[in-house]
Design a protein around this motif. Structure first.
Motif, PDB file in Angstrom:
ATOM      1  N   CYS A 111      21.964 -49.031   3.643  1.00  0.00           N
ATOM      2  CA  CYS A 111      22.482 -48.152   4.703  1.00  0.00           C
ATOM      3  C   CYS A 111      22.615 -46.748   4.126  1.00  0.00           C
ATOM      4  O   CYS A 111      23.339 -46.545   3.156  1.00  0.00           O
ATOM      5  N   CYS A 112      21.918 -45.786   4.727  1.00  0.00           N
ATOM      6  CA  CYS A 112      21.892 -44.428   4.151  1.00  0.00           C
ATOM      7  C   CYS A 112      23.150 -43.642   4.468  1.00  0.00           C
ATOM      8  O   CYS A 112      23.417 -42.603   3.848  1.00  0.00           O
ATOM      9  N   GLY A 113      23.908 -44.076   5.483  1.00  0.00           N
ATOM     10  CA  GLY A 113      25.168 -43.393   5.826  1.00  0.00           C
ATOM     11  C   GLY A 113      24.960 -42.009   6.435  1.00  0.00           C
ATOM     12  O   GLY A 113      25.890 -41.209   6.492  1.00  0.00           O
ATOM     13  N   GLY A 114      23.736 -41.712   6.872  1.00  0.00           N
ATOM     14  CA  GLY A 114      23.459 -40.416   7.485  1.00  0.00           C
ATOM     15  C   GLY A 114      23.210 -39.290   6.488  1.00  0.00           C
ATOM     16  O   GLY A 114      23.070 -38.130   6.875  1.00  0.00           O
ATOM     17  N   PRO A 169      18.768 -36.256   9.318  1.00  0.00           N
ATOM     18  CA  PRO A 169      19.611 -37.432   9.056  1.00  0.00           C
ATOM     19  C   PRO A 169      19.182 -38.633   9.892  1.00  0.00           C
ATOM     20  O   PRO A 169      18.756 -38.475  11.036  1.00  0.00           O
ATOM     21  N   CYS A 170      19.264 -39.802   9.294  1.00  0.00           N
ATOM     22  CA  CYS A 170      19.081 -41.040  10.059  1.00  0.00           C
ATOM     23  C   CYS A 170      20.338 -41.233  10.895  1.00  0.00           C
ATOM     24  O   CYS A 170      21.446 -41.133  10.390  1.00  0.00           O
ATOM     25  N   THR A 171      20.132 -41.487  12.173  1.00  0.00           N
ATOM     26  CA  THR A 171      21.290 -41.630  13.067  1.00  0.00           C
ATOM     27  C   THR A 171      21.361 -43.039  13.642  1.00  0.00           C
ATOM     28  O   THR A 171      21.990 -43.270  14.661  1.00  0.00           O
ATOM     29  N   TYR A 172      20.693 -43.971  12.971  1.00  0.00           N
ATOM     30  CA  TYR A 172      20.564 -45.315  13.558  1.00  0.00           C
ATOM     31  C   TYR A 172      21.346 -46.397  12.812  1.00  0.00           C
ATOM     32  O   TYR A 172      21.281 -47.548  13.189  1.00  0.00           O
ATOM     33  N   CYS A 173      22.058 -46.028  11.728  1.00  0.00           N
ATOM     34  CA  CYS A 173      22.687 -47.076  10.919  1.00  0.00           C
ATOM     35  C   CYS A 173      24.209 -47.162  11.113  1.00  0.00           C
ATOM     36  O   CYS A 173      24.897 -47.797  10.319  1.00  0.00           O
ATOM     37  N   ALA A 174      24.712 -46.510  12.156  1.00  0.00           N
ATOM     38  CA  ALA A 174      26.172 -46.443  12.339  1.00  0.00           C
ATOM     39  C   ALA A 174      26.810 -47.816  12.597  1.00  0.00           C
ATOM     40  O   ALA A 174      28.031 -47.967  12.439  1.00  0.00           O
ATOM     41  N   VAL A 182      13.471 -46.015   3.278  1.00  0.00           N
ATOM     42  CA  VAL A 182      13.874 -46.770   4.474  1.00  0.00           C
ATOM     43  C   VAL A 182      15.349 -47.135   4.400  1.00  0.00           C
ATOM     44  O   VAL A 182      15.841 -47.571   3.359  1.00  0.00           O
ATOM     45  N   CYS A 183      16.048 -46.916   5.495  1.00  0.00           N
ATOM     46  CA  CYS A 183      17.440 -47.357   5.645  1.00  0.00           C
ATOM     47  C   CYS A 183      17.364 -48.659   6.444  1.00  0.00           C
ATOM     48  O   CYS A 183      16.969 -48.650   7.612  1.00  0.00           O
ATOM     49  N   GLN A 184      17.713 -49.785   5.826  1.00  0.00           N
ATOM     50  CA  GLN A 184      17.484 -51.078   6.483  1.00  0.00           C
ATOM     51  C   GLN A 184      18.310 -51.250   7.757  1.00  0.00           C
ATOM     52  O   GLN A 184      17.808 -51.734   8.759  1.00  0.00           O
ATOM     53  N   TRP A 185      19.574 -50.818   7.706  1.00  0.00           N
ATOM     54  CA  TRP A 185      20.386 -50.893   8.931  1.00  0.00           C
ATOM     55  C   TRP A 185      19.862 -49.927   9.986  1.00  0.00           C
ATOM     56  O   TRP A 185      19.956 -50.195  11.185  1.00  0.00           O
ATOM     57  N   GLY A 186      19.302 -48.824   9.538  1.00  0.00           N
ATOM     58  CA  GLY A 186      18.695 -47.869  10.460  1.00  0.00           C
ATOM     59  C   GLY A 186      17.486 -48.465  11.165  1.00  0.00           C
ATOM     60  O   GLY A 186      17.276 -48.250  12.362  1.00  0.00           O
ATOM     61  N   VAL A 187      16.702 -49.250  10.427  1.00  0.00           N
ATOM     62  CA  VAL A 187      15.541 -49.922  11.015  1.00  0.00           C
ATOM     63  C   VAL A 187      16.016 -50.865  12.134  1.00  0.00           C
ATOM     64  O   VAL A 187      15.455 -50.898  13.232  1.00  0.00           O
TER      65      VAL A 187
END
Ligand SMILES: [Zn+2]
Length: 373
Positions: free
Chosen positions: A198-201, A223-228, A325-330
């Motif tokens: 999880c990249c945490g944004g 920022p990745c905005t999909y792993c919240a 890749v942020c796995q939770w973001g995926v």
């Protein structure tokens, strides 16, 4: 022995590389005294012993220092796992190496089990299959193209990718099958397909310490905005004074009291580079990397610190190194309807999908084979 040879096929050109199978290092160590290894196939066990400079197997001296165990059932247990493919035991230069060689696609099938979340949707596992395959092909190319032929391609731990041999989650075959031979490339070379949980944004392009000139596809500038949804998107860890002293003892022997600790330097992304530890007698410095390694409840490199009474409160973002890749973001992107190609393009900007094509070739074994009986 019949093996499959893979070649890269690029839409625009056809650079050819061979990457038939992957050699995974299961174990490595010094061999100064007696050492034992137990390999168990469905038909027979092999107890190999190295003692007084000699290797023996099931009580008989073996006139070599490289053994290959190949089971007709394609199964061999070693330590806590069962492996497909061949297992080699090599003794060289005062070290031993236990290496499992398997076809690349079987390796991918295994690793998406241990590095991912098998219950997540198919499209997520397709992304994981491509990044795991790409990472492995990059490692294979490195070992093949190095000045000295490497004994193995990739390690089985999370230093590279966690690999635990065969498993029975059949549904993961679909993700591997539907992406068979697909890898990501930049300038027609397999990329270093880094990933974390999880990249945490955190914005990777703002991180210090990465060679983004060499790997521009890792320099995502948004920022990745999909792993919240991940519970570690924002985390909080509390260390008591005594617990922190204990953790830091390895780095600072004799440390008894910490008056305060604060971040001395962080980069634009918030990654902690150095910390300041104030004690009653002196001020000490410690690198963010070492601090992260010592304190297991610090989940990532981006955090702040405050002191409350005798406790130290760490509040941070994400879980892992924040790059690739942020796995939770995926997972979040798949929930919103994105497909694997769009997702990979989002996390590795500027890359292209390439297809490995297959050919057949016979290769000779360099090892002495052990027979089942
Ligand atoms: Zn993310």
């Amino acid at each position: 022995m019949h093996t499959i040879i893979y070649f890269f096929l690029c839409i625009s050109s056809l650079p050819l590389y061979s990457a038939c199978s992957v050699r995974v290092l299961l174990e490595q160590g010094d061999i100064t005294q007696t050492h034992e290894w137990l390999f168990v196939t469905p038909k027979k066990s092999f107890l190999c012993i190295f003692s007084n400079g000699m290797l023996s197997c099931n009580g008989k001296k073996v006139d070599t220092t490289a053994l290959r165990i190949s089971s007709t059932d394609n199964r061999c247990s070693y330590q806590d796992n069962v492996y497909a493919g061949d297992i080699a035991l090599i003794i060289a230069d005062g070290h031993f190496y236990v290496i499992n060689t398997i076809p690349l696609e079987e390796y991918v099938y295994s690793v998406i089990r241990s590095e991912g979340w098998p219950g997540w949707p198919l499209e997520v596992n397709k992304v994981f299959a491509i990044m795991v395959r790409t990472y492995a092909v990059h490692k294979i190319m490195l070992s093949k193209n190095g000045k000295k032929r490497a004994r193995y391609d990739i390690k089985s731990t999370n230093i590279h990718q966690t690999y635990k041999g065969v498993h029975d989650l059949e549904h993961l075959h679909q993700a591997v099958q539907e992406t068979k031979g697909l890898i990501l490339a930049y300038n027609k070379q397999p990329i270093v397909a880094m990933y974390d949980s999880c990249c945490g944004g955190v914005i990777p392009a703002q991180l210090n310490g990465f060679d983004f000139k060499m790997h521009p596809y890792l320099a995502r500038a948004y920022p990745c905005t999909y792993c919240a949804d991940c519970k570690l998107y924002r985390w909080k860890s509390i260390y008591s004074h005594d617990a922190l002293v204990k953790m830091l003892h390895v780095e600072f022997p004799g440390l008894k009291h910490i008056k305060d600790i604060h971040v001395l330097h962080a980069d634009k992304a918030g990654k902690v580079g150095q910390l300041h530890v104030k004690t009653t007698r002196s001020n000490k410095r410690i690198s963010g990397t070492i601090f992260y390694r010592l304190c297991k409840d610090i989940k990532s490199f981006c955090y702040t610190i405050k002191k409350e009474g005798s406790n130290f409160i760490f509040e941070g973002k994400g879980f892992g190194h924040h790059v690739g890749v942020c796995q939770w973001g995926v997972r979040g992107m798949v929930k919103q309807g994105f497909m694997y190609k769009e997702i990979l393009d989002y996390y590795y900007p500027g890359t292209k999908l390439m297809k490995l094509t297959t050919n057949s070739k016979t290769s000779a074994s360099a090892y002495s084979a052990l027979a089942e009986g």
